[in-house]
Design a protein around this motif. Structure first.
Motif, mmCIF file in Angstrom:
data_model
loop_
_atom_site.group_PDB
_atom_site.id
_atom_site.type_symbol
_atom_site.label_atom_id
_atom_site.label_comp_id
_atom_site.label_asym_id
_atom_site.label_seq_id
_atom_site.Cartn_x
_atom_site.Cartn_y
_atom_site.Cartn_z
ATOM 1 N N TYR A 189 0.870 -1.176 0.000
ATOM 2 C CA TYR A 189 0.000 0.000 0.000
ATOM 3 C C TYR A 189 0.903 1.222 0.000
ATOM 4 O O TYR A 189 1.987 1.199 0.605
ATOM 5 C CB TYR A 189 -0.892 0.042 1.246
ATOM 6 N N SER A 190 0.470 2.274 -0.671
ATOM 7 C CA SER A 190 1.145 3.559 -0.530
ATOM 8 C C SER A 190 0.105 4.586 -0.115
ATOM 9 O O SER A 190 -1.057 4.520 -0.528
ATOM 10 C CB SER A 190 1.827 3.991 -1.830
ATOM 11 N N PHE A 191 0.541 5.528 0.717
ATOM 12 C CA PHE A 191 -0.335 6.574 1.238
ATOM 13 C C PHE A 191 0.359 7.912 1.013
ATOM 14 O O PHE A 191 1.465 8.132 1.515
ATOM 15 C CB PHE A 191 -0.604 6.373 2.727
ATOM 16 N N ALA A 192 -0.277 8.794 0.261
ATOM 17 C CA ALA A 192 0.348 10.070 -0.095
ATOM 18 C C ALA A 192 -0.545 11.232 0.334
ATOM 19 O O ALA A 192 -1.641 11.407 -0.209
ATOM 20 C CB ALA A 192 0.578 10.136 -1.602
ATOM 21 N N PRO A 193 -0.127 12.025 1.323
ATOM 22 C CA PRO A 193 -0.875 13.232 1.669
ATOM 23 C C PRO A 193 -0.817 14.250 0.525
ATOM 24 O O PRO A 193 0.239 14.436 -0.095
ATOM 25 C CB PRO A 193 -0.153 13.770 2.903
ATOM 26 N N THR A 194 -1.914 14.874 0.212
ATOM 27 C CA THR A 194 -1.947 15.878 -0.847
ATOM 28 C C THR A 194 -1.873 17.283 -0.244
ATOM 29 O O THR A 194 -2.072 17.475 0.960
ATOM 30 C CB THR A 194 -3.235 15.751 -1.683
ATOM 31 N N ARG A 195 -1.598 18.258 -1.103
ATOM 32 C CA ARG A 195 -1.464 19.635 -0.635
ATOM 33 C C ARG A 195 -2.751 20.123 0.039
ATOM 34 O O ARG A 195 -2.693 20.909 1.004
ATOM 35 C CB ARG A 195 -1.105 20.541 -1.817
ATOM 36 N N ASP A 196 -3.910 19.663 -0.453
ATOM 37 C CA ASP A 196 -5.173 20.136 0.131
ATOM 38 C C ASP A 196 -5.660 19.232 1.264
ATOM 39 O O ASP A 196 -6.832 19.272 1.647
ATOM 40 C CB ASP A 196 -6.258 20.282 -0.935
ATOM 41 N N ARG A 236 -5.796 15.764 1.748
ATOM 42 C CA ARG A 236 -6.432 14.465 1.546
ATOM 43 C C ARG A 236 -5.380 13.365 1.661
ATOM 44 O O ARG A 236 -4.180 13.635 1.707
ATOM 45 C CB ARG A 236 -7.094 14.396 0.164
ATOM 46 N N LEU A 237 -5.836 12.103 1.648
ATOM 47 C CA LEU A 237 -4.934 10.970 1.526
ATOM 48 C C LEU A 237 -5.242 10.249 0.226
ATOM 49 O O LEU A 237 -6.374 9.799 -0.001
ATOM 50 C CB LEU A 237 -5.094 9.998 2.699
ATOM 51 N N LEU A 238 -4.233 10.155 -0.622
ATOM 52 C CA LEU A 238 -4.332 9.420 -1.878
ATOM 53 C C LEU A 238 -3.621 8.085 -1.658
ATOM 54 O O LEU A 238 -2.456 8.065 -1.286
ATOM 55 C CB LEU A 238 -3.672 10.223 -2.999
ATOM 56 N N TYR A 239 -4.338 6.971 -1.865
ATOM 57 C CA TYR A 239 -3.717 5.684 -1.564
ATOM 58 C C TYR A 239 -3.949 4.675 -2.676
ATOM 59 O O TYR A 239 -4.959 4.714 -3.390
ATOM 60 C CB TYR A 239 -4.184 5.151 -0.204
ATOM 61 N N VAL A 240 -2.964 3.799 -2.825
ATOM 62 C CA VAL A 240 -2.937 2.783 -3.880
ATOM 63 C C VAL A 240 -2.706 1.429 -3.218
ATOM 64 O O VAL A 240 -1.833 1.302 -2.352
ATOM 65 C CB VAL A 240 -1.816 3.068 -4.899
ATOM 66 N N GLY A 241 -3.460 0.417 -3.635
ATOM 67 C CA GLY A 241 -3.288 -0.932 -3.104
ATOM 68 C C GLY A 241 -2.841 -1.889 -4.185
ATOM 69 O O GLY A 241 -3.531 -2.072 -5.191
ATOM 70 N N GLY A 242 -1.689 -2.518 -4.002
ATOM 71 C CA GLY A 242 -1.132 -3.388 -5.028
ATOM 72 C C GLY A 242 -1.956 -4.631 -5.299
ATOM 73 O O GLY A 242 -1.894 -5.190 -6.397
ATOM 74 N N TYR A 243 -2.742 -5.085 -4.330
ATOM 75 C CA TYR A 243 -3.525 -6.310 -4.491
ATOM 76 C C TYR A 243 -4.501 -6.211 -5.655
ATOM 77 O O TYR A 243 -4.843 -7.218 -6.280
ATOM 78 C CB TYR A 243 -4.293 -6.591 -3.197
ATOM 79 N N TYR A 244 -4.927 -5.013 -5.955
ATOM 80 C CA TYR A 244 -6.033 -4.820 -6.902
ATOM 81 C C TYR A 244 -5.571 -4.637 -8.337
ATOM 82 O O TYR A 244 -6.396 -4.474 -9.242
ATOM 83 C CB TYR A 244 -6.887 -3.621 -6.460
ATOM 84 N N ALA A 245 -4.268 -4.651 -8.577
ATOM 85 C CA ALA A 245 -3.766 -4.528 -9.950
ATOM 86 C C ALA A 245 -4.290 -5.680 -10.795
ATOM 87 O O ALA A 245 -4.486 -6.795 -10.310
ATOM 88 C CB ALA A 245 -2.244 -4.503 -9.950
ATOM 89 N N ARG A 246 -4.514 -5.422 -12.076
ATOM 90 C CA ARG A 246 -5.007 -6.483 -12.965
ATOM 91 C C ARG A 246 -4.357 -6.349 -14.338
ATOM 92 O O ARG A 246 -3.906 -5.268 -14.732
ATOM 93 C CB ARG A 246 -6.526 -6.434 -13.111
ATOM 94 N N VAL A 247 -4.312 -7.453 -15.052
ATOM 95 C CA VAL A 247 -3.786 -7.483 -16.412
ATOM 96 C C VAL A 247 -4.963 -7.407 -17.378
ATOM 97 O O VAL A 247 -5.918 -8.183 -17.250
ATOM 98 C CB VAL A 247 -2.985 -8.780 -16.654
ATOM 99 N N PRO A 248 -4.938 -6.488 -18.346
ATOM 100 C CA PRO A 248 -6.077 -6.364 -19.256
ATOM 101 C C PRO A 248 -6.199 -7.565 -20.181
ATOM 102 O O PRO A 248 -5.211 -8.239 -20.487
ATOM 103 C CB PRO A 248 -5.769 -5.092 -20.043
#
Length: 436
Positions: free
Chosen positions: A275-282, A284-296
């Motif tokens: 998981y990555s968690f990135a605070p934004t200037r305004d 918020r928390l922007l977060y990405v979870g690697g488990y959910y990646a998919r191949v088209p």
């Protein structure tokens, strides 16, 4: 674009690599004519959709395997290359007064208690071998517990380089800078045909023709769709993988006080359970979870969101940060990034030496793409420079097998990784549950 256009160099792709290449071509040689073609708008792909963290990262997360394959000297060169990409971004922001919310916060590589921080130990040993340790500060588990109110975080490493910015604002501003230098930018101009002739390279869009002497392909995850370069291996040089992000509503001051988040720096889990968690200037928390990646499937590159991540992500966020239990998701999105077979990014020249390319920028593409732009500009201008002789440029690139094989192969690998992630989630307290 419309009509007929002739330029010295054409760049296809309006992401960070393409815009950086176009900018650096004109910055290095004001007399060279440059056009940039983008099928949608500048920043439409991963460059404009990412989490906005500037981090120094390279290749796969198995650091022992990296060392076996490449050796300390080459990896030191690669990590220096990425670091130079961050320095280039910072210099461009300062020189051209680019308003992109940049904050030089550094970032955390965070161990997971359920992993016993094994990966973090391997990372530190790796960094010592390749000369990166001087940029790092070890943070004990007790310090992390005081700094982050999270039941899942273990020890951490703080890297003082890089930070947070708004990637789309940065790209759109850099596009304007490039245009002021004389780059012709044509958005909504998909390339439908590339013909390589002895005297020129001809590109056909829906409403015009462009002729150039040299071509840069900076289409990253979309590279396999570009017509006319199949015999040069572009179809198998990379494979797209879709990743997904959620961003919260703004956190209140009580939220931030409860979290006790230091430096508002990004946090990246150093674990298979990524998981990555990135605070934004305004705020918020922007977060990405690697488990959910998919191949088209096949060549379907339609943008979408992950219903699982949209549903499970907020629950996981609360598990990592109980103080945010009342925080709502404001937006969710997804799109393709580009991976190479050995996870090492590609940059260099194709068998037709008039054509430069870069792809495989995944997960840390903003510094890499910016730095690749400088390299590709020098290659197109035939400038002798150390980076043009770098092993990243000159190495024998490893391609994926045919696309009939690669999609099921990557899906099989992804399924194995997901099984490992679910095992880690079950060891966490409280448990982190993932739907299959």
């Amino acid at each position: 674009m419309e009509g007929v256009l002739e330029v010295d160099v054409c760049v296809v792709g309006g992401g960070v690599t393409g815009v950086s290449t176009a900018y650096h071509l004109k910055e290095m040689d004001p007399h060279v004519s440059v056009a940039l073609l983008e099928s949608e708008v500048v920043g439409f792909g991963a460059s404009g959709r990412n989490a906005g963290q500037l981090i120094v990262a390279f290749g796969e997360s198995d650091f022992k395997a990296q060392m076996r394959r490449h050796g300390a000297a080459k990896l030191r060169e690669a990590y220096t290359y990425i670091h130079e990409g961050i320095s280039t971004i910072e210099a461009l922001i300062d020189e051209h007064d680019i308003d992109c919310d940049y904050e030089q916060t550094g970032y955390f590589e965070m161990g997971l208690r359920a992993d016993d921080s094994t990966t973090l130990d391997e990372y530190l040993a790796f960094c010592r071998e390749i000369g990166q340790e001087s940029f790092l500060e070890q943070i004990s588990e007790a310090q992390v517990a005081r700094s982050f109110q999270s039941p899942h975080f273990g020890r951490a490493v703080f890297d003082r380089r890089g930070g947070q910015f708004n990637p789309l604002k940065y790209l759109r501003a850099l596009k304007l800078v490039a245009q002021r230098l004389g780059v012709q930018v044509h958005e909504n101009s998909p390339v439908v045909c590339i013909e390589r002739e002895p005297s020129c390279i001809r590109l056909q869009t829906g409403s015009g023709t462009l002729r150039c002497q040299k071509l840069v392909v900076a289409t990253n995850a979309y590279s396999h769709l570009l017509p006319g370069l199949e015999d040069l291996g572009m179809v198998r040089s990379q494979s797209p993988v879709f990743v997904y992000a959620n961003v919260t509503e703004p956190l209140s001051e009580p939220h931030w006080r409860a979290l006790n988040w230091p430096r508002r720096a990004g946090v990246n889990l150093m674990s298979k359970l990524f998981y990555s968690f990135a605070p934004t200037r305004d705020g918020r928390l922007l977060y990405v979870g690697g488990y959910y990646a998919r191949v088209p499937q096949g060549n379907d590159m339609s943008l979408d969101i992950s219903s699982n991540f949209l549903r499970e992500g907020p629950r996981h966020l609360t598990s990592f940060f109980p103080a945010l239990s009342d925080l709502r998701t404001a937006q969710s999105w997804g799109g393709p990034i580009s991976t190479t077979r050995d996870f090492v990014p590609h940059v260099g020249l194709l068998a037709d030496g008039r054509i430069g390319y870069a792809n495989g920028c995944w997960g840390h593409g903003m510094p890499l793409g910016t730095r690749n732009g400088r390299t590709l500009a020098r290659l197109m201008l035939d400038r002798q420079a150390p980076d043009a002789e770098s092993w990243l440029v000159t190495r024998n690139k490893i391609d994926w097998p045919s696309r009939m094989i690669v999609s099921p192969l990557v899906r099989s690998l992804s399924a194995a990784v997901r099984r490992d992630i679910r095992k880690i989630g079950r060891k966490m307290q409280p448990r982190l549950i993932f739907e299959k």
